[in-house]
Motif scaffolding. Structure first.
Motif, PDB file in Angstrom:
ATOM      1  N   SER A   1      14.849  -3.508   7.982  1.00 18.37           N
ATOM      2  CA  SER A   1      13.680  -4.108   7.772  1.00 18.37           C
ATOM      3  C   SER A   1      12.271  -5.334   8.532  1.00 18.37           C
ATOM      4  O   SER A   1      13.051  -5.399   9.325  1.00 18.37           O
ATOM      5  CB  SER A   1      14.734  -5.414   6.667  1.00 18.37           C
ATOM      6  OG  SER A   1      15.034  -5.011   5.473  1.00 18.37           O
ATOM      7  N   ARG A   2      11.891  -4.964   7.685  1.00 21.84           N
ATOM      8  CA  ARG A   2      10.448  -5.905   8.023  1.00 21.84           C
ATOM      9  C   ARG A   2       9.894  -6.768   7.434  1.00 21.84           C
ATOM     10  O   ARG A   2       9.272  -6.091   5.823  1.00 21.84           O
ATOM     11  CB  ARG A   2       9.389  -4.985   8.909  1.00 21.84           C
ATOM     12  CG  ARG A   2       8.336  -5.560   9.644  1.00 21.84           C
ATOM     13  CD  ARG A   2       7.817  -4.484  10.122  1.00 21.84           C
ATOM     14  NE  ARG A   2       6.620  -3.697   9.090  1.00 21.84           N
ATOM     15  CZ  ARG A   2       6.677  -1.930   9.746  1.00 21.84           C
ATOM     16  NH1 ARG A   2       5.890  -2.094  11.165  1.00 21.84           N
ATOM     17  NH2 ARG A   2       5.619  -1.384   8.985  1.00 21.84           N
TER      18      ARG A   2
ATOM     19  N   VAL B   1      11.819  -1.274   5.688  1.00 21.22           N
ATOM     20  CA  VAL B   1      11.168  -0.423   6.302  1.00 21.22           C
ATOM     21  C   VAL B   1      12.026   1.778   6.161  1.00 21.22           C
ATOM     22  O   VAL B   1      11.315   2.285   6.090  1.00 21.22           O
ATOM     23  CB  VAL B   1      11.059  -0.855   7.525  1.00 21.22           C
ATOM     24  CG1 VAL B   1      10.416   0.524   8.028  1.00 21.22           C
ATOM     25  CG2 VAL B   1      10.135  -1.822   7.418  1.00 21.22           C
ATOM     26  N   THR B   2      13.570   1.225   7.428  1.00 19.07           N
ATOM     27  CA  THR B   2      13.809   3.405   6.670  1.00 19.07           C
ATOM     28  C   THR B   2      14.849   3.125   6.340  1.00 19.07           C
ATOM     29  O   THR B   2      16.438   2.184   7.098  1.00 19.07           O
ATOM     30  CB  THR B   2      13.511   3.490   8.410  1.00 19.07           C
ATOM     31  OG1 THR B   2      11.863   3.443   8.585  1.00 19.07           O
ATOM     32  CG2 THR B   2      13.888   4.985   8.439  1.00 19.07           C
TER      33      THR B   2
ATOM     34  N   GLN C   1       5.800  13.502  12.713  1.00 20.46           N
ATOM     35  CA  GLN C   1       5.332  12.370  13.033  1.00 20.46           C
ATOM     36  C   GLN C   1       4.620  12.099  14.599  1.00 20.46           C
ATOM     37  O   GLN C   1       4.792  12.818  15.540  1.00 20.46           O
ATOM     38  CB  GLN C   1       6.967  11.348  12.984  1.00 20.46           C
ATOM     39  CG  GLN C   1       7.854  11.264  12.340  1.00 20.46           C
ATOM     40  CD  GLN C   1       9.324  10.830  12.770  1.00 20.46           C
ATOM     41  OE1 GLN C   1      10.736  11.683  12.993  1.00 20.46           O
ATOM     42  NE2 GLN C   1       9.330   9.301  13.274  1.00 20.46           N
TER      43      GLN C   1
ATOM     44  N   SER D   1       3.991   6.886  18.269  1.00 21.82           N
ATOM     45  CA  SER D   1       4.550   5.478  18.342  1.00 21.82           C
ATOM     46  C   SER D   1       5.196   4.542  19.381  1.00 21.82           C
ATOM     47  O   SER D   1       5.356   5.353  20.466  1.00 21.82           O
ATOM     48  CB  SER D   1       5.712   5.392  16.714  1.00 21.82           C
ATOM     49  OG  SER D   1       6.750   6.225  17.371  1.00 21.82           O
TER      50      SER D   1
ATOM     51  N   ALA E   1       8.755   4.977   4.819  1.00 19.77           N
ATOM     52  CA  ALA E   1       8.190   4.668   5.638  1.00 19.77           C
ATOM     53  C   ALA E   1       8.562   3.559   6.721  1.00 19.77           C
ATOM     54  O   ALA E   1      10.233   3.725   7.211  1.00 19.77           O
ATOM     55  CB  ALA E   1       9.131   2.924   4.296  1.00 19.77           C
ATOM     56  N   GLY E   2       8.168   3.364   7.742  1.00 15.46           N
ATOM     57  CA  GLY E   2       8.232   3.272   9.308  1.00 15.46           C
ATOM     58  C   GLY E   2       7.925   4.234   9.952  1.00 15.46           C
ATOM     59  O   GLY E   2       8.252   3.884  10.879  1.00 15.46           O
TER      60      GLY E   2
ATOM     61  N   ASP F   1       6.235   6.659  10.869  1.00  6.53           N
ATOM     62  CA  ASP F   1       4.688   7.003  11.495  1.00  6.53           C
ATOM     63  C   ASP F   1       5.001   8.622  11.159  1.00  6.53           C
ATOM     64  O   ASP F   1       4.207   9.395  12.051  1.00  6.53           O
ATOM     65  CB  ASP F   1       4.555   6.716  13.250  1.00  6.53           C
ATOM     66  CG  ASP F   1       5.010   4.733  13.657  1.00  6.53           C
ATOM     67  OD1 ASP F   1       3.588   4.233  12.876  1.00  6.53           O
ATOM     68  OD2 ASP F   1       6.024   5.419  13.990  1.00  6.53           O
TER      69      ASP F   1
END
Length: 280
Positions: free
Chosen positions: A154-155, A160-161, A226, A229, A271-272, A274
């Motif tokens: 989580s963020r 997030v993923t 992707q 990152s 999500a997250g 890229d």
């Protein structure tokens, strides 16, 4: 003198001028274009069902996303394509030119078989049959697999993923084209034809130059790309193995969990990641 009447209902005149009796086998059999369904019964195998309909095993596996033929169980409903090749579902961004390149078929063959009146305006949700199309490699990913972990992070209090990773211990053989072994690019080029070159993140732009369709919706056989990152300064690519009923999708990839190592990752959220998108 009376003449005997001759019935000629079942004869034709040949090019040489001779009258020949028509054979039932000489009459063209109507082409079957409809998709049908078959429910697995006791004693059935994927191979036997394919043979029943005159299809190759690969055609039936491609149509039903069957990675492991031994996983099919009694009561399971299989999609049965009308002929050998690839059966695809039209997405909002589907282009016949992209399908033709990806599955090695001619655009005109797709139009003719599916009786398409307006090739530039396909109806999303409809099914297209790509006769004699060639799909992805069907090496069984069920062999030598071992689930290692589920990842959830989580963020700022938001997920997030969320994905699970299954590492494969099965040996990898074959070719990855122009790409060096051990990297994600080699694996994807090993799974499907890739005419361009470059690092993973560059594939998104390079594929456009070759006329490949792209979008944000995962599809079986597509390439997930992707971008650059903190985890990968050259980006990352993976091959979409399946799109699941719960909205998740599963990719196979190399060098995600280690150089030369293959894993199967089921992604529930992009999500997250890229994510640049998917090459079809």
């Amino acid at each position: 003198m009376s003449q005997r009447a001759t019935h000629v209902d079942d004869v034709v005149l040949s090019q040489g001028g001779f009258i020949m009796k028509m054979s039932a086998s000489s009459v063209d059999t109507p082409v079957r274009r409809d998709v049908t369904y078959y429910t697995i019964k006791p004693g059935d195998t994927v191979q036997s069902v394919a043979g029943r309909y005159g299809l190759t095993l690969d055609t039936l596996r491609w149509a039903n996303n069957i990675a492991d033929v031994t996983s099919v169980v009694q009561g399971q409903r299989l999609v049965v394509p009308p002929v050998n090749g690839i059966l695809v579902k039209v997405q909002p961004n589907t282009l016949l030119s992209g399908l033709a390149i990806q599955y090695h078929v001619k655009v005109q063959d797709i139009i003719d078989f599916n009786l398409i009146r307006d090739p530039d305006h396909l109806k999303p949700g409809t099914m297209l049959m790509l006769p004699d199309g060639v799909g992805p490699s069907l090496a069984d990913p069920g062999v030598g697999k071992k689930t290692i972990r589920s990842v959830t992070w989580s963020r700022f209090g938001q997920q997030v993923t969320n994905y699970t990773i299954t590492y494969s211990n099965a040996p990898v053989t074959g070719s990855g084209g122009k790409f060096p072994y051990g990297y994600c690019t080699w694996w994807v080029a090993h799974k499907r034809y890739v005419p361009w070159s470059g690092n993973a993140w560059q594939w998104w732009y390079n594929a456009q130059q070759f006329g490949y369709a792209e979008g944000q919706v995962p599809m079986v056989g597509a390439i997930m790309v992707q971008g650059i990152s903190w985890a990968s300064p050259v980006g990352h690519v993976a091959y979409v193995e399946s799109v699941n009923g719960d909205g998740s999708f599963t990719v196979s990839e190399m060098n995600y969990g280690g150089w030369g190592r293959v894993d199967y990752r089921t992604i529930k959220s992009t999500a997250g990641l890229d994510l640049l998108g998917f090459i079809y």
